[in-house]
Design a protein around this motif. Structure first.
Motif, PDB file in Angstrom:
ATOM      1  N   PRO A 196      90.982  41.152  54.156  1.00  0.00           N
ATOM      2  CA  PRO A 196      89.966  41.351  55.196  1.00  0.00           C
ATOM      3  C   PRO A 196      90.487  40.869  56.545  1.00  0.00           C
ATOM      4  O   PRO A 196      91.303  39.937  56.597  1.00  0.00           O
ATOM      5  CB  PRO A 196      88.808  40.457  54.731  1.00  0.00           C
ATOM      6  CG  PRO A 196      89.081  40.135  53.311  1.00  0.00           C
ATOM      7  CD  PRO A 196      90.548  40.234  53.102  1.00  0.00           C
ATOM      8  N   VAL A 197      90.010  41.521  57.607  1.00  0.00           N
ATOM      9  CA  VAL A 197      90.420  41.074  58.941  1.00  0.00           C
ATOM     10  C   VAL A 197      89.995  39.613  59.130  1.00  0.00           C
ATOM     11  O   VAL A 197      88.913  39.219  58.700  1.00  0.00           O
ATOM     12  CB  VAL A 197      89.853  42.026  60.029  1.00  0.00           C
ATOM     13  CG1 VAL A 197      88.342  42.092  59.984  1.00  0.00           C
ATOM     14  CG2 VAL A 197      90.327  41.632  61.411  1.00  0.00           C
ATOM     15  N   LYS A 198      90.885  38.833  59.696  1.00  0.00           N
ATOM     16  CA  LYS A 198      90.710  37.390  59.973  1.00  0.00           C
ATOM     17  C   LYS A 198      91.185  36.510  58.817  1.00  0.00           C
ATOM     18  O   LYS A 198      91.033  35.290  58.869  1.00  0.00           O
ATOM     19  CB  LYS A 198      89.250  37.044  60.315  1.00  0.00           C
ATOM     20  CG  LYS A 198      88.827  37.522  61.699  1.00  0.00           C
ATOM     21  CD  LYS A 198      89.439  36.672  62.772  1.00  0.00           C
ATOM     22  CE  LYS A 198      88.973  37.078  64.162  1.00  0.00           C
ATOM     23  NZ  LYS A 198      89.617  36.324  65.226  1.00  0.00           N
ATOM     24  N   THR A 199      91.777  37.109  57.777  1.00  0.00           N
ATOM     25  CA  THR A 199      92.272  36.279  56.681  1.00  0.00           C
ATOM     26  C   THR A 199      93.357  35.320  57.156  1.00  0.00           C
ATOM     27  O   THR A 199      93.436  34.170  56.703  1.00  0.00           O
ATOM     28  CB  THR A 199      92.826  37.177  55.544  1.00  0.00           C
ATOM     29  OG1 THR A 199      91.751  37.949  55.041  1.00  0.00           O
ATOM     30  CG2 THR A 199      93.421  36.355  54.410  1.00  0.00           C
ATOM     31  N   ALA A 200      94.188  35.778  58.087  1.00  0.00           N
ATOM     32  CA  ALA A 200      95.289  34.923  58.558  1.00  0.00           C
ATOM     33  C   ALA A 200      94.759  33.592  59.094  1.00  0.00           C
ATOM     34  O   ALA A 200      95.407  32.546  58.957  1.00  0.00           O
ATOM     35  CB  ALA A 200      96.087  35.648  59.628  1.00  0.00           C
ATOM     36  N   GLU A 243      95.737  43.624  60.469  1.00  0.00           N
ATOM     37  CA  GLU A 243      94.897  43.488  59.264  1.00  0.00           C
ATOM     38  C   GLU A 243      93.883  44.629  59.190  1.00  0.00           C
ATOM     39  O   GLU A 243      93.690  45.241  58.138  1.00  0.00           O
ATOM     40  CB  GLU A 243      94.156  42.138  59.278  1.00  0.00           C
ATOM     41  CG  GLU A 243      95.069  40.950  59.012  1.00  0.00           C
ATOM     42  CD  GLU A 243      94.327  39.607  59.061  1.00  0.00           C
ATOM     43  OE1 GLU A 243      94.846  38.632  58.510  1.00  0.00           O
ATOM     44  OE2 GLU A 243      93.228  39.526  59.664  1.00  0.00           O
ATOM     45  N   LEU A 244      93.243  44.911  60.334  1.00  0.00           N
ATOM     46  CA  LEU A 244      92.189  45.930  60.319  1.00  0.00           C
ATOM     47  C   LEU A 244      92.772  47.344  60.214  1.00  0.00           C
ATOM     48  O   LEU A 244      92.159  48.230  59.622  1.00  0.00           O
ATOM     49  CB  LEU A 244      91.297  45.803  61.564  1.00  0.00           C
ATOM     50  CG  LEU A 244      90.048  46.675  61.559  1.00  0.00           C
ATOM     51  CD1 LEU A 244      89.196  46.469  60.313  1.00  0.00           C
ATOM     52  CD2 LEU A 244      89.196  46.410  62.810  1.00  0.00           C
ATOM     53  N   ALA A 245      93.973  47.538  60.753  1.00  0.00           N
ATOM     54  CA  ALA A 245      94.596  48.876  60.694  1.00  0.00           C
ATOM     55  C   ALA A 245      94.807  49.300  59.245  1.00  0.00           C
ATOM     56  O   ALA A 245      94.673  50.478  58.901  1.00  0.00           O
ATOM     57  CB  ALA A 245      95.925  48.888  61.447  1.00  0.00           C
ATOM     58  N   LYS A 246      95.153  48.365  58.397  1.00  0.00           N
ATOM     59  CA  LYS A 246      95.400  48.724  56.992  1.00  0.00           C
ATOM     60  C   LYS A 246      94.114  49.220  56.332  1.00  0.00           C
ATOM     61  O   LYS A 246      94.096  50.262  55.673  1.00  0.00           O
ATOM     62  CB  LYS A 246      95.966  47.517  56.242  1.00  0.00           C
ATOM     63  CG  LYS A 246      96.141  47.728  54.762  1.00  0.00           C
ATOM     64  CD  LYS A 246      97.154  48.817  54.440  1.00  0.00           C
ATOM     65  CE  LYS A 246      96.998  49.325  53.037  1.00  0.00           C
ATOM     66  NZ  LYS A 246      97.895  50.398  52.688  1.00  0.00           N
ATOM     67  N   LEU A 247      93.032  48.482  56.505  1.00  0.00           N
ATOM     68  CA  LEU A 247      91.757  48.910  55.909  1.00  0.00           C
ATOM     69  C   LEU A 247      91.333  50.254  56.497  1.00  0.00           C
ATOM     70  O   LEU A 247      90.838  51.139  55.790  1.00  0.00           O
ATOM     71  CB  LEU A 247      90.662  47.862  56.173  1.00  0.00           C
ATOM     72  CG  LEU A 247      90.820  46.501  55.485  1.00  0.00           C
ATOM     73  CD1 LEU A 247      89.644  45.599  55.834  1.00  0.00           C
ATOM     74  CD2 LEU A 247      90.916  46.661  53.969  1.00  0.00           C
ATOM     75  N   THR A 248      91.549  50.406  57.799  1.00  0.00           N
ATOM     76  CA  THR A 248      91.124  51.640  58.464  1.00  0.00           C
ATOM     77  C   THR A 248      91.940  52.833  57.982  1.00  0.00           C
ATOM     78  O   THR A 248      91.397  53.925  57.745  1.00  0.00           O
ATOM     79  CB  THR A 248      91.270  51.491  59.999  1.00  0.00           C
ATOM     80  OG1 THR A 248      90.624  50.286  60.396  1.00  0.00           O
ATOM     81  CG2 THR A 248      90.661  52.660  60.738  1.00  0.00           C
ATOM     82  N   ALA A 249      93.246  52.635  57.804  1.00  0.00           N
ATOM     83  CA  ALA A 249      94.095  53.746  57.342  1.00  0.00           C
ATOM     84  C   ALA A 249      93.609  54.236  55.989  1.00  0.00           C
ATOM     85  O   ALA A 249      93.447  55.449  55.773  1.00  0.00           O
ATOM     86  CB  ALA A 249      95.557  53.293  57.255  1.00  0.00           C
ATOM     87  N   ASN A 250      93.359  53.320  55.069  1.00  0.00           N
ATOM     88  CA  ASN A 250      92.919  53.750  53.745  1.00  0.00           C
ATOM     89  C   ASN A 250      91.534  54.390  53.800  1.00  0.00           C
ATOM     90  O   ASN A 250      91.267  55.373  53.101  1.00  0.00           O
ATOM     91  CB  ASN A 250      92.932  52.569  52.768  1.00  0.00           C
ATOM     92  CG  ASN A 250      94.318  52.386  52.161  1.00  0.00           C
ATOM     93  OD1 ASN A 250      95.204  53.204  52.364  1.00  0.00           O
ATOM     94  ND2 ASN A 250      94.511  51.315  51.424  1.00  0.00           N
ATOM     95  N   ALA A 251      90.666  53.852  54.645  1.00  0.00           N
ATOM     96  CA  ALA A 251      89.326  54.434  54.756  1.00  0.00           C
ATOM     97  C   ALA A 251      89.404  55.855  55.319  1.00  0.00           C
ATOM     98  O   ALA A 251      88.727  56.767  54.834  1.00  0.00           O
ATOM     99  CB  ALA A 251      88.447  53.547  55.647  1.00  0.00           C
ATOM    100  N   MET A 252      90.249  56.052  56.322  1.00  0.00           N
ATOM    101  CA  MET A 252      90.366  57.387  56.931  1.00  0.00           C
ATOM    102  C   MET A 252      90.995  58.390  55.967  1.00  0.00           C
ATOM    103  O   MET A 252      90.591  59.556  55.911  1.00  0.00           O
ATOM    104  CB  MET A 252      91.218  57.323  58.205  1.00  0.00           C
ATOM    105  CG  MET A 252      90.634  56.481  59.304  1.00  0.00           C
ATOM    106  SD  MET A 252      89.395  57.295  60.311  1.00  0.00           S
ATOM    107  CE  MET A 252      90.352  58.409  61.278  1.00  0.00           C
ATOM    108  N   LEU A 253      91.995  57.946  55.197  1.00  0.00           N
ATOM    109  CA  LEU A 253      92.621  58.851  54.217  1.00  0.00           C
ATOM    110  C   LEU A 253      91.604  59.261  53.158  1.00  0.00           C
ATOM    111  O   LEU A 253      91.477  60.434  52.806  1.00  0.00           O
ATOM    112  CB  LEU A 253      93.827  58.164  53.559  1.00  0.00           C
ATOM    113  CG  LEU A 253      95.063  57.996  54.453  1.00  0.00           C
ATOM    114  CD1 LEU A 253      96.065  57.030  53.822  1.00  0.00           C
ATOM    115  CD2 LEU A 253      95.723  59.348  54.703  1.00  0.00           C
TER     116      LEU A 253
END
Ligand code: NAD
Ligand code: UDX
Length: 478
Positions: free
Chosen positions: A132-136, A216-226
């Motif tokens: 999740p975004v902000k995990t770092a 972090e958010l780009a990864k979740l967004t890429a999978n959501a968009m695909l």
């Protein structure tokens, strides 16, 4: 010499580290896991995952500068760069159950890193897992408060975009490598160190650097968009069947618009795999916790349509076969979530098979790469339990209504119907006249991947359902 350790020797940790070792012979790479069987398999001739081209990569680098070990403490303490590629499953209980990411594996890895790293040292900890975004921010606090104060831990986000079945080619020529880091001097020093590793084989222009939260958010967004593209085309497949349009023709027509693009527009029985559903649920949960209910609802629909597509397929099968599959033999061709992998995590075959079993069908499953115990496990396990790795595939109880066979002809012999659930190339080469002759009539084929020659099958006498294509008159209700 830079030393790299990777915690987690799974579908991501194994192949990504093997590629780094292959391309960077002067860097020692050690892949670590608490699962002893998995590490033993990585050290054997029979790797724990099937991935085209992976055997060759591992064979070239293993023992030279690529090692697989369970000695997590030793290798983490020696490493300059520590990747964390552990599973980040959907929570099965507590707050956010069924949506939020369970970060307990990640946190325990972070605590272990903190305990075994001694200073003075500059250690780079890389989020390879999807988080999740902000995990770092949370991980940084765990490391700071538990670690030796003379160790400087710098966290980077370096999400992985490989797809299973094409992992080696994806890693060899990635569209981009994404590295998120803090914008201060230490952050940029760490970003440069990691970028230098990838620059051994990835052109600098394709190494994209951003701030931590964007990565972090780009990864979740890429999978959501695909996944959204697949749900979009799958939703249209339902409309095609009602109107006489052909979803393949619609997809080809829209895909030639360069703004849309032609990839990821194949209508299917539903998307599966360990990432799409998990990551979208995670995104939905994050939006809800931020008070963005409309945004959460929007992405939730991508999963709802996917569930609808699987259910719709089951209804087509049962409805087409005179509203009953009770005690009918049905051949299931393909159980993996896509071709060229033996991975069954969240495969659409689970919901389809469960739907058919619930209606009394006797299933005969054939998949070139999936083992029988995985089929039985997936069909009996509780939702989301697969990603919590105590799951003992071997101890899954055998379902009496499911037989897993090693030969497609055996699966189809005497069957009332064939359901194609994975797009394995070998299914296109089957001897269909032979299959037809061996089946109970009328012989049905429900092509959930649109890979077969439907006109030729109809010529042979099959009743064919092709997803999103004009309905066979035999299957029409009117
Ligand atoms: P996986 O389950 O195959 O592998 C994770 C491994 O981590 C397991 O072998 C487990 O034993 C190990 N592990 C867990 N806790 C550990 C600990 N404390 N110490 C040592 N080992 C530990 O998972 P995966 O498919 O490789 O996915 C890993 C991450 O990468 C997930 O966050 C996933 O969302 C993400 N991801 C996966 C893919 C994919 O195609 N599978 C692609 C991109 C990103
Ligand atoms: C996905 C992402 O593609 C990858 O970038 C990320 O790192 C991990 O998640 P993966 O799940 O391995 O990769 O495979 P992918 O090729 O994306 O397929 C996912 C599912 O979508 C499969 O079930 C596949 O059959 C299905 N799919 C894909 C379709 O139904 N139609 C398509 O057009 C494409």
């Amino acid at each position: 010499m830079v030393k790299i350790a990777c915690i987690g020797a799974g579908y991501v940790g194994g192949p990504t580290m093997a590629m780094i070792a292959l391309k960077c012979p002067e860097i020692e790479v050690v892949v670590l896991d608490i699962n002893e069987d998995r590490i033993a398999a990585w050290n054997s001739d029979s790797l724990p995952i099937y991935e085209p081209g992976l055997d060759e990569v591992v064979q070239e680098a293993r023992g030279r500068n690529l090692f697989f070990s369970t000695d997590v403490t030793k290798h983490v303490s020696e490493a300059d760069i520590i990747f964390v590629s552990v599973n980040t499953p959907t929570k099965t209980s507590g707050i956010g159950a069924g949506k939020a990411a369970d970060l307990s594996y990640w946190e325990s890895a972070a605590r272990m890193i903190a305990q075994c790293c001694k200073g003075p040292a500059f250690k780079i900890v890389v989020e390879k897992s999807t988080v999740p975004v902000k995990t770092a921010e949370a991980i940084s606090k765990v490391l700071r408060t538990n670690g030796d104060s003379s160790v400087h831990f710098e966290i980077l986000s370096n999400p992985e975009f490989l797809a299973e079945g094409t992992a080696v080619s994806d890693l060899t020529a990635p569209d981009r490598v994404l590295i998120g880091g803090k914008e201060d001097a230490d952050g940029q020093r760490a970003v440069k160190a990691l970028a230098d590793v990838y620059a051994h084989w990835v052109p600098r222009a394709q190494i994209l650097t951003t701030n931590l939260w964007s990565a972090e958010l780009a990864k979740l967004t890429a999978n959501a968009m695909l996944a959204q593209r697949i749900s979009s085309v799958n939703s249209i497949s339902a409309l095609c069947e009602e109107t006489g349009a052909d979803v393949s023709e619609v997809a080809r027509s829209i895909g030639m618009d360069s703004r849309i693009g032609s990839k990821f527009l194949n209508a299917s029985v539903g998307f599966g795999g360990s990432c799409f559903q998990k990551d979208i649920l995670n995104l939905v949960y994050i939006c809800e916790t931020q008070g963005l209910q409309k945004v959460a609802d929007y992405w939730r629909m991508v999963i709802d349509i996917n569930d609808y597509q699987k259910q719709r397929y089951v209804e087509r099968v049962i409805g087409g076969m005179f509203n009953t599959v009770s005690n009918k033999k049905i051949a299931v061709l393909g159980f993996a979530f896509k071709k060229d992998t033996g991975d069954t995590r969240e495969t659409p075959a689970i919901d389809v098979c469960r739907g058919l079993i619930a209606d009394g069908a006797k299933l005969f499953v054939y998949d070139p790469k999936v083992e029988a115990q995985h089929v039985h496990y997936e069909l009996s396990a509780a939702k989301f339990s697969w990603d919590h790795p105590k799951a003992p595939y071997a101890s899954a109880s055998r379902l009496s209504s499911v037989s897993v066979v090693k030969d497609p002809y055996e699966a189809c012999d005497g069957a009332h119907a064939i359901c194609v659930l994975t797009e394995w190339d070998e299914f296109k080469q089957l001897d269909f006249p032979r299959l037809y002759a061996s089946m109970t009539k009328p012989a049905f084929i429900f092509d959930g991947r649109n890979i077969l020659d439907h006109a030729a099958l109809r010529e042979m006498g099959f009743v064919v359902y092709a997803l999103g294509k004009p309905l066979d008159p035999f299957l029409r209700k009117d």
